[in-house]
Design an enzyme around this catalytic site. Structure first.
Site, PDB file in Angstrom:
ATOM      1  N   GLY A  92     -16.415  -4.229  10.917  1.00  0.00           N
ATOM      2  CA  GLY A  92     -15.452  -3.912   9.863  1.00  0.00           C
ATOM      3  C   GLY A  92     -15.949  -4.310   8.487  1.00  0.00           C
ATOM      4  O   GLY A  92     -15.439  -3.833   7.470  1.00  0.00           O
ATOM      5  N   GLY A 101      -3.884   1.152  17.169  1.00  0.00           N
ATOM      6  CA  GLY A 101      -3.070   0.769  16.011  1.00  0.00           C
ATOM      7  C   GLY A 101      -2.462   2.020  15.402  1.00  0.00           C
ATOM      8  O   GLY A 101      -2.920   3.148  15.673  1.00  0.00           O
ATOM      9  N   ASN A 128      -0.916   2.365  20.569  1.00  0.00           N
ATOM     10  CA  ASN A 128      -0.283   1.337  19.734  1.00  0.00           C
ATOM     11  C   ASN A 128       0.749   0.537  20.527  1.00  0.00           C
ATOM     12  O   ASN A 128       1.338   1.033  21.491  1.00  0.00           O
ATOM     13  CB  ASN A 128       0.391   1.994  18.515  1.00  0.00           C
ATOM     14  CG  ASN A 128       0.777   0.974  17.463  1.00  0.00           C
ATOM     15  OD1 ASN A 128      -0.009   0.095  17.123  1.00  0.00           O
ATOM     16  ND2 ASN A 128       1.995   1.060  16.952  1.00  0.00           N
ATOM     17  N   ARG A 129       0.938  -0.718  20.095  1.00  0.00           N
ATOM     18  CA  ARG A 129       1.928  -1.601  20.730  1.00  0.00           C
ATOM     19  C   ARG A 129       3.307  -0.964  20.678  1.00  0.00           C
ATOM     20  O   ARG A 129       3.998  -0.887  21.696  1.00  0.00           O
ATOM     21  CB  ARG A 129       1.916  -2.955  19.988  1.00  0.00           C
ATOM     22  CG  ARG A 129       2.911  -3.943  20.481  1.00  0.00           C
ATOM     23  CD  ARG A 129       2.754  -5.246  19.744  1.00  0.00           C
ATOM     24  NE  ARG A 129       3.056  -5.126  18.312  1.00  0.00           N
ATOM     25  CZ  ARG A 129       2.999  -6.136  17.449  1.00  0.00           C
ATOM     26  NH1 ARG A 129       2.631  -7.334  17.870  1.00  0.00           N
ATOM     27  NH2 ARG A 129       3.291  -5.965  16.179  1.00  0.00           N
ATOM     28  N   THR A 130       3.722  -0.487  19.516  1.00  0.00           N
ATOM     29  CA  THR A 130       5.020   0.190  19.381  1.00  0.00           C
ATOM     30  C   THR A 130       4.789   1.689  19.572  1.00  0.00           C
ATOM     31  O   THR A 130       4.184   2.348  18.711  1.00  0.00           O
ATOM     32  CB  THR A 130       5.633  -0.075  17.986  1.00  0.00           C
ATOM     33  OG1 THR A 130       5.626  -1.489  17.772  1.00  0.00           O
ATOM     34  CG2 THR A 130       7.047   0.456  17.871  1.00  0.00           C
ATOM     35  N   TYR A 135     -12.941  -7.937  10.158  1.00  0.00           N
ATOM     36  CA  TYR A 135     -14.277  -8.404   9.765  1.00  0.00           C
ATOM     37  C   TYR A 135     -14.382  -9.929   9.714  1.00  0.00           C
ATOM     38  O   TYR A 135     -15.421 -10.467   9.360  1.00  0.00           O
ATOM     39  CB  TYR A 135     -14.690  -7.792   8.422  1.00  0.00           C
ATOM     40  CG  TYR A 135     -13.690  -8.020   7.313  1.00  0.00           C
ATOM     41  CD1 TYR A 135     -12.751  -7.059   6.987  1.00  0.00           C
ATOM     42  CD2 TYR A 135     -13.669  -9.232   6.611  1.00  0.00           C
ATOM     43  CE1 TYR A 135     -11.823  -7.274   5.992  1.00  0.00           C
ATOM     44  CE2 TYR A 135     -12.755  -9.447   5.621  1.00  0.00           C
ATOM     45  CZ  TYR A 135     -11.828  -8.461   5.307  1.00  0.00           C
ATOM     46  OH  TYR A 135     -10.903  -8.691   4.319  1.00  0.00           O
ATOM     47  N   LYS A 174       0.806  -1.231   0.000  1.00  0.00           N
ATOM     48  CA  LYS A 174       0.000   0.000   0.000  1.00  0.00           C
ATOM     49  C   LYS A 174       0.841   1.285   0.000  1.00  0.00           C
ATOM     50  O   LYS A 174       0.372   2.325  -0.434  1.00  0.00           O
ATOM     51  CB  LYS A 174      -0.948   0.007   1.207  1.00  0.00           C
ATOM     52  CG  LYS A 174      -2.123  -0.936   1.062  1.00  0.00           C
ATOM     53  CD  LYS A 174      -3.082  -0.778   2.240  1.00  0.00           C
ATOM     54  CE  LYS A 174      -4.304  -1.651   2.084  1.00  0.00           C
ATOM     55  NZ  LYS A 174      -5.280  -1.435   3.164  1.00  0.00           N
ATOM     56  N   ASP A 184     -10.289   3.402   1.926  1.00  0.00           N
ATOM     57  CA  ASP A 184     -10.561   2.981   3.313  1.00  0.00           C
ATOM     58  C   ASP A 184     -11.104   4.171   4.115  1.00  0.00           C
ATOM     59  O   ASP A 184     -11.911   3.996   5.033  1.00  0.00           O
ATOM     60  CB  ASP A 184      -9.289   2.455   3.997  1.00  0.00           C
ATOM     61  CG  ASP A 184      -8.919   1.055   3.522  1.00  0.00           C
ATOM     62  OD1 ASP A 184      -9.793   0.346   3.003  1.00  0.00           O
ATOM     63  OD2 ASP A 184      -7.733   0.671   3.672  1.00  0.00           O
ATOM     64  N   ALA A 215      -4.397   0.949   8.295  1.00  0.00           N
ATOM     65  CA  ALA A 215      -5.827   1.068   8.624  1.00  0.00           C
ATOM     66  C   ALA A 215      -6.043   2.164   9.668  1.00  0.00           C
ATOM     67  O   ALA A 215      -7.030   2.909   9.609  1.00  0.00           O
ATOM     68  CB  ALA A 215      -6.349  -0.269   9.138  1.00  0.00           C
TER      69      ALA A 215
HETATM   70  P1  NAP Z   1      -0.511  -2.797   9.380  1.00  0.00           P
HETATM   71  O1  NAP Z   1      -0.259  -1.577   8.565  1.00  0.00           O
HETATM   72  O2  NAP Z   1       0.398  -3.965   9.308  1.00  0.00           O
HETATM   73  O3  NAP Z   1      -0.633  -2.314  10.911  1.00  0.00           O
HETATM   74  C1  NAP Z   1      -0.902  -3.238  11.930  1.00  0.00           C
HETATM   75  C2  NAP Z   1      -1.106  -2.506  13.250  1.00  0.00           C
HETATM   76  O4  NAP Z   1      -1.557  -3.459  14.209  1.00  0.00           O
HETATM   77  C3  NAP Z   1       0.159  -1.886  13.815  1.00  0.00           C
HETATM   78  O5  NAP Z   1      -0.207  -0.733  14.548  1.00  0.00           O
HETATM   79  C4  NAP Z   1       0.681  -2.992  14.758  1.00  0.00           C
HETATM   80  O6  NAP Z   1       1.412  -2.495  15.856  1.00  0.00           O
HETATM   81  C5  NAP Z   1      -0.606  -3.554  15.288  1.00  0.00           C
HETATM   82  N1  NAP Z   1      -0.481  -4.963  15.670  1.00  0.00           N
HETATM   83  C6  NAP Z   1      -0.192  -6.005  14.851  1.00  0.00           C
HETATM   84  N2  NAP Z   1      -0.173  -7.157  15.560  1.00  0.00           N
HETATM   85  C7  NAP Z   1      -0.438  -6.817  16.843  1.00  0.00           C
HETATM   86  C8  NAP Z   1      -0.548  -7.557  18.046  1.00  0.00           C
HETATM   87  N3  NAP Z   1      -0.367  -8.885  18.062  1.00  0.00           N
HETATM   88  N4  NAP Z   1      -0.810  -6.898  19.189  1.00  0.00           N
HETATM   89  C9  NAP Z   1      -0.985  -5.555  19.186  1.00  0.00           C
HETATM   90  N5  NAP Z   1      -0.894  -4.785  18.077  1.00  0.00           N
HETATM   91  C10 NAP Z   1      -0.635  -5.414  16.920  1.00  0.00           C
HETATM   92  O7  NAP Z   1      -1.961  -3.396   9.051  1.00  0.00           O
HETATM   93  P2  NAP Z   1      -3.257  -2.580   8.590  1.00  0.00           P
HETATM   94  O8  NAP Z   1      -3.338  -2.545   7.116  1.00  0.00           O
HETATM   95  O9  NAP Z   1      -3.293  -1.323   9.352  1.00  0.00           O
HETATM   96  O10 NAP Z   1      -4.439  -3.564   9.070  1.00  0.00           O
HETATM   97  C11 NAP Z   1      -4.824  -3.686  10.424  1.00  0.00           C
HETATM   98  C12 NAP Z   1      -6.115  -4.509  10.519  1.00  0.00           C
HETATM   99  O11 NAP Z   1      -7.182  -3.799   9.888  1.00  0.00           O
HETATM  100  C13 NAP Z   1      -6.028  -5.862   9.805  1.00  0.00           C
HETATM  101  O12 NAP Z   1      -6.688  -6.826  10.581  1.00  0.00           O
HETATM  102  C14 NAP Z   1      -6.777  -5.628   8.505  1.00  0.00           C
HETATM  103  O13 NAP Z   1      -7.365  -6.813   8.005  1.00  0.00           O
HETATM  104  C15 NAP Z   1      -7.838  -4.647   8.955  1.00  0.00           C
HETATM  105  N6  NAP Z   1      -8.349  -3.824   7.842  1.00  0.00           N
HETATM  106  C16 NAP Z   1      -9.671  -3.914   7.559  1.00  0.00           C
HETATM  107  C17 NAP Z   1     -10.188  -3.147   6.542  1.00  0.00           C
HETATM  108  C18 NAP Z   1     -11.661  -3.239   6.241  1.00  0.00           C
HETATM  109  O14 NAP Z   1     -12.039  -2.953   5.104  1.00  0.00           O
HETATM  110  N7  NAP Z   1     -12.488  -3.603   7.200  1.00  0.00           N
HETATM  111  C19 NAP Z   1      -9.382  -2.292   5.790  1.00  0.00           C
HETATM  112  C20 NAP Z   1      -8.010  -2.222   6.121  1.00  0.00           C
HETATM  113  C21 NAP Z   1      -7.517  -3.013   7.149  1.00  0.00           C
HETATM  114  P3  NAP Z   1       3.010  -2.260  15.772  1.00  0.00           P
HETATM  115  O15 NAP Z   1       3.182  -0.861  15.246  1.00  0.00           O
HETATM  116  O16 NAP Z   1       3.457  -2.416  17.169  1.00  0.00           O
HETATM  117  O17 NAP Z   1       3.562  -3.310  14.846  1.00  0.00           O
END
Ligand code: NAP
Length: 285
Positions: A245, A129, A153-155, A224, A70, A106, A133
């Site tokens: 979601g 987070g 956020n975790r980090t 979701y 992305k 999004d 997203a």
């Molecule tokens: P991303 O860019 O990889 O970011 C992931 C985020 O989640 C980071 O802030 C990360 O924290 C945190 N995280 C990951 N694993 C974790 C854990 N075990 N414990 C605590 N925090 C954790 O991913 P993204 O694209 O933002 O997506 C995040 C979620 O949103 C996914 O589940 C995705 O499927 C969902 N999503 C849904 C839609 C929709 O249409 N409904 C659209 C986009 C995304 P760190 O910074 O510490 O690594």
């Protein structure tokens, strides 16, 4: 029926096998009798530029982009829409007159999912987070009129970076680690989970428990699958209003569909196709 005039839209990412976007978009094309098809392609980062150029060369109307491309995709596009500029990430590309323009639908997905809800803009909004997203959710909250955001956020460094980006857009922003999210959540009118916590197969995980969720808040989980995550169940227990979601998924897809076809998206058809693809409702067809 696929023929010599069929136009190709697609998803590129790595992996893409769990995506429900093909079912959602193909159902929408069928419903409107449009001669389009949507496929999913597993593309590695080293092939990203070739994929963009290939889709331009074949006259594709556009494509979706998912994890992990992305951000990287931006360097291979000709221009960015304001949504993609603000978020710093692209999930939809429109190709017109040989030029590729990046969007972030999004943001629209989150805005539409929250439309018509009783939003209390005087209270802070929390985003859990700090990835793609979370950035889209933060931009949507600002567009919806929230003026103070709390990023958990975790980090912590990434939470700090996102908070500072929000401040640069003229809004108040605080940040904290996940361990403090429960304390700060008490003052929030809306909380959005934008981490994969609770996503299949780790369905027992949740960013907050019911005792930490305000009764009069709105809770949106970007996850979701499952449809009703543990976080949403905890929110229901607390008496909060919940938003799945799936709504974000459907509306981000609807916006992409409209950008590619110029037609109003059949949102109900897309939602039903996504639910069928997720195995939530039986396919009677
Ligand atoms: P991303 O860019 O990889 O970011 C992931 C985020 O989640 C980071 O802030 C990360 O924290 C945190 N995280 C990951 N694993 C974790 C854990 N075990 N414990 C605590 N925090 C954790 O991913 P993204 O694209 O933002 O997506 C995040 C979620 O949103 C996914 O589940 C995705 O499927 C969902 N999503 C849904 C839609 C929709 O249409 N409904 C659209 C986009 C995304 P760190 O910074 O510490 O690594």
């Amino acid at each position: 029926m696929i023929d010599a005039s069929t136009r190709l839209c697609c998803l590129i990412g790595h992996p893409v096998s769990h995506s429900v976007s093909p079912q959602m978009h193909n159902a929408a094309f069928r419903a409107l009798n449009l001669n389009y098809v949507y496929l999913a392609f597993d593309v590695r980062e080293m092939d990203l530029e070739k994929a963009v150029n290939g889709l331009k060369a074949i006259g594709s109307p556009g494509f979706n982009v998912t994890i992990p491309h992305k951000i990287k995709i931006i360097s291979f596009l000709d221009e960015l829409d304001e949504s993609a500029e603000k978020v710093g990430a692209v999930n939809t590309v429109v190709i017109k007159d040989g030029r590729a323009r990046g969007y972030n639908t999004d943001v629209y997905g989150v805005e539409e999912a929250l439309k018509g809800r009783n939003l209390t803009r005087t209270k802070p909004a929390m985003v859990i987070g700090a990835g793609g997203a979370a950035k889209a959710a933060a931009v949507a909250l600002l567009d919806l009129g929230f003026r103070k955001l709390i990023i958990a956020n975790r980090t912590i460094e990434k939470a700090r970076e996102l908070a500072s980006r929000i401040r640069s857009m003229g809004c108040e922003a605080e940040y904290c680690g996940l361990d403090k999210a429960g304390d700060l959540a008490a003052e929030c009118g809306i909380i959005i989970n934008a981490t994969p916590l609770g996503m299949h197969p780790k369905t027992g995980e949740t960013p907050l428990r019911s005792s930490e969720i305000p009764e009069d808040s709105i809770i949106l989980d970007m996850v979701y699958n499952p449809l009703k995550t543990r976080f949403l169940r905890e929110a229901e227990k607390a008496g909060a209003e919940i938003v799945s979601g799936l709504e974000v998924l459907v509306y981000q897809g609807a916006k992409a569909f409209e950008l590619w076809t110029g037609c109003e998206a059949p949102v109900d058809v897309m939602r039903e196709a996504a639910l069928k693809a997720l195995g939530v409702i039986r396919d009677e067809g």
